[in-house]
Design a protein around this motif. Sequence first.
Motif, PDB file in Angstrom:
ATOM      1  N   TYR A 168       0.838  -1.201   0.000  1.00 29.31           N
ATOM      2  CA  TYR A 168       0.000   0.000   0.000  1.00 29.31           C
ATOM      3  C   TYR A 168       0.872   1.250   0.000  1.00 29.31           C
ATOM      4  CZ  TYR A 168      -2.886   3.769   1.742  1.00 29.31           C
ATOM      5  OH  TYR A 168      -3.498   4.990   1.900  1.00 29.31           O
ATOM      6  N   LEU A 169       1.903   1.282   0.837  1.00 31.60           N
ATOM      7  CA  LEU A 169       2.756   2.458   0.934  1.00 31.60           C
ATOM      8  C   LEU A 169       3.561   2.706  -0.340  1.00 31.60           C
ATOM      9  CD1 LEU A 169       3.824   2.171   4.642  1.00 31.60           C
ATOM     10  CD2 LEU A 169       2.621   4.091   3.598  1.00 31.60           C
ATOM     11  N   VAL A 170       3.895   1.660  -1.055  1.00 34.24           N
ATOM     12  CA  VAL A 170       4.595   1.818  -2.333  1.00 34.24           C
ATOM     13  C   VAL A 170       3.686   2.523  -3.345  1.00 34.24           C
ATOM     14  CG1 VAL A 170       5.426   0.510  -4.339  1.00 34.24           C
ATOM     15  CG2 VAL A 170       6.252  -0.048  -2.054  1.00 34.24           C
ATOM     16  N   VAL A 171       2.403   2.256  -3.262  1.00 38.12           N
ATOM     17  CA  VAL A 171       1.452   2.820  -4.213  1.00 38.12           C
ATOM     18  C   VAL A 171       0.967   4.205  -3.798  1.00 38.12           C
ATOM     19  CG1 VAL A 171      -0.871   2.506  -5.199  1.00 38.12           C
ATOM     20  CG2 VAL A 171       0.688   0.552  -5.000  1.00 38.12           C
ATOM     21  N   GLN A 172       0.653   4.377  -2.515  1.00 41.63           N
ATOM     22  CA  GLN A 172      -0.069   5.576  -2.095  1.00 41.63           C
ATOM     23  C   GLN A 172       0.667   6.878  -2.381  1.00 41.63           C
ATOM     24  OE1 GLN A 172       0.057   7.888   0.856  1.00 41.63           O
ATOM     25  NE2 GLN A 172       2.149   7.243   1.209  1.00 41.63           N
ATOM     26  N   GLY A 173       1.955   6.940  -2.120  1.00 35.04           N
ATOM     27  CA  GLY A 173       2.675   8.199  -2.312  1.00 35.04           C
ATOM     28  C   GLY A 173       2.593   8.709  -3.738  1.00 35.04           C
ATOM     29  N   PRO A 174       3.108   7.949  -4.696  1.00 37.36           N
ATOM     30  CA  PRO A 174       3.047   8.417  -6.079  1.00 37.36           C
ATOM     31  C   PRO A 174       1.618   8.612  -6.605  1.00 37.36           C
ATOM     32  CG  PRO A 174       4.714   6.740  -5.858  1.00 37.36           C
ATOM     33  CD  PRO A 174       3.957   6.760  -4.559  1.00 37.36           C
ATOM     34  N   ALA A 175       0.711   7.703  -6.268  1.00 32.80           N
ATOM     35  CA  ALA A 175      -0.656   7.825  -6.783  1.00 32.80           C
ATOM     36  C   ALA A 175      -1.343   9.068  -6.232  1.00 32.80           C
ATOM     37  CB  ALA A 175      -1.460   6.568  -6.446  1.00 32.80           C
ATOM     38  N   LEU A 176      -1.133   9.351  -4.950  1.00 38.45           N
ATOM     39  CA  LEU A 176      -1.759  10.541  -4.382  1.00 38.45           C
ATOM     40  C   LEU A 176      -1.103  11.822  -4.881  1.00 38.45           C
ATOM     41  CD1 LEU A 176      -2.480   9.364  -0.724  1.00 38.45           C
ATOM     42  CD2 LEU A 176      -4.135   9.744  -2.582  1.00 38.45           C
ATOM     43  N   VAL A 177       0.203  11.820  -5.060  1.00 38.47           N
ATOM     44  CA  VAL A 177       0.857  13.009  -5.619  1.00 38.47           C
ATOM     45  C   VAL A 177       0.321  13.285  -7.020  1.00 38.47           C
ATOM     46  CG1 VAL A 177       3.055  13.980  -6.421  1.00 38.47           C
ATOM     47  CG2 VAL A 177       2.929  12.889  -4.174  1.00 38.47           C
ATOM     48  N   GLN A 178       0.168  12.230  -7.827  1.00 36.74           N
ATOM     49  CA  GLN A 178      -0.407  12.417  -9.174  1.00 36.74           C
ATOM     50  C   GLN A 178      -1.818  12.988  -9.081  1.00 36.74           C
ATOM     51  OE1 GLN A 178       0.064   8.459 -10.948  1.00 36.74           O
ATOM     52  NE2 GLN A 178       1.194   9.439 -12.595  1.00 36.74           N
ATOM     53  N   ALA A 179      -2.621  12.446  -8.179  1.00 38.82           N
ATOM     54  CA  ALA A 179      -3.999  12.929  -8.022  1.00 38.82           C
ATOM     55  C   ALA A 179      -4.008  14.396  -7.598  1.00 38.82           C
ATOM     56  CB  ALA A 179      -4.741  12.071  -7.001  1.00 38.82           C
ATOM     57  N   ILE A 180      -3.118  14.757  -6.698  1.00 37.13           N
ATOM     58  CA  ILE A 180      -3.047  16.137  -6.222  1.00 37.13           C
ATOM     59  C   ILE A 180      -2.596  17.058  -7.350  1.00 37.13           C
ATOM     60  CG2 ILE A 180      -1.796  17.664  -4.628  1.00 37.13           C
ATOM     61  CD1 ILE A 180      -1.864  15.174  -2.644  1.00 37.13           C
ATOM     62  N   ARG A 181      -1.608  16.635  -8.094  1.00 35.27           N
ATOM     63  CA  ARG A 181      -1.149  17.466  -9.236  1.00 35.27           C
ATOM     64  C   ARG A 181      -2.265  17.645 -10.259  1.00 35.27           C
ATOM     65  NH1 ARG A 181       4.388  16.963 -12.111  1.00 35.27           N
ATOM     66  NH2 ARG A 181       3.685  19.016 -12.723  1.00 35.27           N
ATOM     67  N   ASN A 182      -2.995  16.554 -10.549  1.00 30.91           N
ATOM     68  CA  ASN A 182      -4.053  16.599 -11.567  1.00 30.91           C
ATOM     69  C   ASN A 182      -5.347  17.211 -11.049  1.00 30.91           C
ATOM     70  OD1 ASN A 182      -2.292  15.286 -13.289  1.00 30.91           O
ATOM     71  ND2 ASN A 182      -3.124  13.261 -12.849  1.00 30.91           N
ATOM     72  N   GLY A 183      -5.502  17.266  -9.735  1.00 32.77           N
ATOM     73  CA  GLY A 183      -6.730  17.788  -9.154  1.00 32.77           C
ATOM     74  C   GLY A 183      -7.875  16.798  -9.169  1.00 32.77           C
ATOM     75  N   ALA A 184      -7.568  15.520  -9.434  1.00 33.08           N
ATOM     76  CA  ALA A 184      -8.597  14.476  -9.486  1.00 33.08           C
ATOM     77  C   ALA A 184      -7.962  13.119  -9.189  1.00 33.08           C
ATOM     78  CB  ALA A 184      -9.267  14.446 -10.848  1.00 33.08           C
ATOM     79  N   GLU A 196      11.144  15.534  -8.238  1.00 32.84           N
ATOM     80  CA  GLU A 196      10.784  15.957  -9.596  1.00 32.84           C
ATOM     81  C   GLU A 196       9.346  16.455  -9.664  1.00 32.84           C
ATOM     82  OE1 GLU A 196       9.731  13.599 -13.631  1.00 32.84           O
ATOM     83  OE2 GLU A 196      11.700  13.119 -12.774  1.00 32.84           O
ATOM     84  N   GLN A 197       8.419  15.668  -9.131  1.00 35.52           N
ATOM     85  CA  GLN A 197       6.995  15.996  -9.243  1.00 35.52           C
ATOM     86  C   GLN A 197       6.610  17.217  -8.417  1.00 35.52           C
ATOM     87  OE1 GLN A 197       4.769  14.382 -11.378  1.00 35.52           O
ATOM     88  NE2 GLN A 197       6.700  13.545 -12.102  1.00 35.52           N
ATOM     89  N   ILE A 198       7.010  17.237  -7.171  1.00 34.63           N
ATOM     90  CA  ILE A 198       6.657  18.361  -6.301  1.00 34.63           C
ATOM     91  C   ILE A 198       7.479  19.585  -6.669  1.00 34.63           C
ATOM     92  CG2 ILE A 198       6.642  19.185  -3.907  1.00 34.63           C
ATOM     93  CD1 ILE A 198       6.037  16.208  -3.131  1.00 34.63           C
ATOM     94  N   GLY A 199       8.730  19.373  -7.026  1.00 37.30           N
ATOM     95  CA  GLY A 199       9.586  20.476  -7.438  1.00 37.30           C
ATOM     96  C   GLY A 199       9.067  21.200  -8.660  1.00 37.30           C
ATOM     97  N   ALA A 200       8.349  20.498  -9.513  1.00 36.51           N
ATOM     98  CA  ALA A 200       7.822  21.099 -10.737  1.00 36.51           C
ATOM     99  C   ALA A 200       6.568  21.943 -10.487  1.00 36.51           C
ATOM    100  CB  ALA A 200       7.506  20.015 -11.766  1.00 36.51           C
ATOM    101  N   MET A 201       5.976  21.809  -9.316  1.00 31.76           N
ATOM    102  CA  MET A 201       4.757  22.568  -9.020  1.00 31.76           C
ATOM    103  C   MET A 201       5.125  23.992  -8.599  1.00 31.76           C
ATOM    104  SD  MET A 201       2.778  19.559  -6.972  1.00 31.76           S
ATOM    105  CE  MET A 201       1.138  20.202  -6.952  1.00 31.76           C
ATOM    106  N   THR A 202       4.396  24.951  -9.130  1.00 32.30           N
ATOM    107  CA  THR A 202       4.634  26.346  -8.752  1.00 32.30           C
ATOM    108  C   THR A 202       3.980  26.630  -7.400  1.00 32.30           C
ATOM    109  OG1 THR A 202       2.603  27.178  -9.776  1.00 32.30           O
ATOM    110  CG2 THR A 202       4.586  27.018 -11.195  1.00 32.30           C
ATOM    111  N   ASP A 203       4.395  27.714  -6.778  1.00 34.12           N
ATOM    112  CA  ASP A 203       3.771  28.119  -5.524  1.00 34.12           C
ATOM    113  C   ASP A 203       2.278  28.366  -5.720  1.00 34.12           C
ATOM    114  OD1 ASP A 203       6.178  27.902  -4.208  1.00 34.12           O
ATOM    115  OD2 ASP A 203       6.604  30.060  -4.245  1.00 34.12           O
ATOM    116  N   GLU A 204       1.908  28.908  -6.855  1.00 33.23           N
ATOM    117  CA  GLU A 204       0.495  29.155  -7.143  1.00 33.23           C
ATOM    118  C   GLU A 204      -0.275  27.835  -7.236  1.00 33.23           C
ATOM    119  OE1 GLU A 204       3.056  30.639  -8.948  1.00 33.23           O
ATOM    120  OE2 GLU A 204       2.870  32.495  -7.781  1.00 33.23           O
TER     121      GLU A 204
END
Length: 167
Positions: free
Chosen positions: A48-64, A98-106
């Motif tokens: 579960y922990l192997v999946v949750q981090g990347p999957a949730l970061v993707q969901a947060i970046r995509n907004g869904a 890479e993923q979080i670093g690419a997100m702007t403050d906005e």
Amino acid sequence: MVLSKDELIGALTHEVNVLRHLITKIDGDAVDYRPTPKQRSSIEVVRYLVVQGPALVQAIRNGAFDRAVWGAAQAQADQADLASLDAILATHPAWFAEQIGAMTDEELRADIQLFGGPMSRGVHLVTLVLANYAAYRTQLFCYLKLYGRDELNTANLWQGRDPKPAA
């Protein structure tokens, strides 16, 4: 955001490192240990922990949240042994950077609605991703203690290292 991006990435990296340390403590039958029949086993918690981090970061970046993406990642993790899961986890810190670093403050301040009411992406990263690591690695630590690993202590849980020998 209260944390800087670098601080958040550092905190996630620390969580992954603690989890990887705890994985080294799972041996023999402890892989399949579950305190009660309806709880996840040790390896299921790690999967579960192997999946949750990347999957949730993707969901947060995509907004869904995408159930299909989660399901596919979980199906792949469900086939992996501890060594393979550890190897996957070893890639997570760079991926988070890479993923979080690419997100702007906005983008981090922008509200999205995933589970419950609207919150900023930054809050979601902390309350979902970071908090999940802390909660579930603590669960794994408790499993190990229940299984009989009495030598484990807070250094294993919070610092991801074996305790220093008593002087």
